[in-house]
Write a protein that holds these residues in place. Structure first.
Motif, short mmCIF file in Angstrom:
data_model
loop_
_atom_site.label_atom_id
_atom_site.label_comp_id
_atom_site.label_asym_id
_atom_site.label_seq_id
_atom_site.Cartn_x
_atom_site.Cartn_y
_atom_site.Cartn_z
N LEU A 30 -13.37 18.19 5.63
CA LEU A 30 -12.09 18.26 6.35
C LEU A 30 -11.66 16.88 6.84
N GLU A 31 -12.59 16.08 7.32
CA GLU A 31 -12.26 14.72 7.75
C GLU A 31 -11.75 13.90 6.57
N HIS A 32 -12.39 14.08 5.43
CA HIS A 32 -11.95 13.37 4.22
C HIS A 32 -10.54 13.80 3.83
N ARG A 33 -10.26 15.10 3.85
CA ARG A 33 -8.92 15.58 3.48
C ARG A 33 -7.88 15.06 4.45
N LEU A 34 -8.19 15.01 5.74
CA LEU A 34 -7.24 14.47 6.72
C LEU A 34 -6.93 13.01 6.43
N THR A 35 -7.95 12.25 6.08
CA THR A 35 -7.75 10.84 5.74
C THR A 35 -6.88 10.70 4.50
N VAL A 36 -7.14 11.51 3.49
CA VAL A 36 -6.36 11.45 2.25
C VAL A 36 -4.90 11.80 2.52
N VAL A 37 -4.66 12.86 3.27
CA VAL A 37 -3.28 13.28 3.55
C VAL A 37 -2.56 12.23 4.40
N ARG A 38 -3.26 11.66 5.38
CA ARG A 38 -2.65 10.62 6.22
C ARG A 38 -2.27 9.40 5.40
N ARG A 39 -3.19 8.94 4.54
CA ARG A 39 -2.90 7.76 3.72
C ARG A 39 -1.76 8.03 2.75
N ARG A 40 -1.75 9.22 2.14
CA ARG A 40 -0.68 9.54 1.20
C ARG A 40 0.67 9.59 1.93
N SER A 41 0.67 10.18 3.12
CA SER A 41 1.92 10.27 3.89
C SER A 41 2.42 8.88 4.29
N GLU A 42 1.52 8.01 4.70
CA GLU A 42 1.92 6.65 5.06
C GLU A 42 2.47 5.91 3.85
N TYR A 43 1.85 6.09 2.69
CA TYR A 43 2.32 5.45 1.46
C TYR A 43 3.72 5.96 1.10
N GLU A 44 3.90 7.27 1.14
CA GLU A 44 5.21 7.83 0.79
C GLU A 44 6.28 7.42 1.79
N LEU A 45 5.92 7.32 3.06
CA LEU A 45 6.88 6.87 4.08
C LEU A 45 7.30 5.43 3.82
N GLU A 46 6.35 4.57 3.49
CA GLU A 46 6.68 3.18 3.19
C GLU A 46 7.60 3.08 1.98
N ARG A 47 7.32 3.86 0.94
CA ARG A 47 8.19 3.85 -0.25
C ARG A 47 9.58 4.35 0.10
N ALA A 48 9.69 5.36 0.95
CA ALA A 48 10.99 5.88 1.36
C ALA A 48 11.75 4.83 2.16
N ARG A 49 11.05 4.09 3.00
CA ARG A 49 11.71 3.03 3.78
C ARG A 49 12.23 1.92 2.86
N GLN A 50 11.43 1.56 1.85
CA GLN A 50 11.87 0.54 0.91
C GLN A 50 13.10 1.03 0.15
N ARG A 51 13.09 2.27 -0.27
CA ARG A 51 14.23 2.85 -1.00
C ARG A 51 15.48 2.89 -0.10
N ALA A 52 15.29 3.26 1.17
CA ALA A 52 16.42 3.30 2.11
C ALA A 52 17.02 1.90 2.28
N HIS A 53 16.16 0.88 2.31
CA HIS A 53 16.64 -0.49 2.44
C HIS A 53 17.51 -0.87 1.23
N ILE A 54 17.07 -0.52 0.04
CA ILE A 54 17.83 -0.81 -1.18
C ILE A 54 19.15 -0.05 -1.17
N LEU A 55 19.10 1.22 -0.81
CA LEU A 55 20.32 2.03 -0.77
C LEU A 55 21.32 1.51 0.26
N GLU A 56 20.81 1.04 1.38
CA GLU A 56 21.70 0.47 2.40
C GLU A 56 22.39 -0.78 1.86
N GLY A 57 21.65 -1.61 1.12
CA GLY A 57 22.27 -2.79 0.51
C GLY A 57 23.32 -2.41 -0.52
#
Length: 70
Positions: A30-57
């Protein structure tokens, strides 16, 4: 109709192999799964922020282009 089977709960915990009990194995999993989900969520959030920056431009560029075409 009863059957038994044995398992070896061997896992890498903090980089070293350990034999675990069922409760420990579930906790480690369970600790491993929490780590995996947290890292994946942080990665997807960063990609969404980068995409939002491009779309704003692109939005600013489009706004500028439509202002000049009047």
């Amino acid at each position: 109709m009863r059957s038994t089977f044995s398992i070896i709960l061997l896992a890498l915990v903090e980089g070293e192999p350990r034999l675990l009990g069922l409760k420990q194995a579930l906790r480690v999993y369970l600790e491993h799964r929490l780590t995996v989900v947290r890292r994946r969520s942080e990665y997807e959030l960063e990609r969404a922020r980068q995409r939002a920056h491009i779309l704003e431009g692109l939005r600013i560029a489009l706004k500028t282009l439509t202002k000049w075409s009047i």
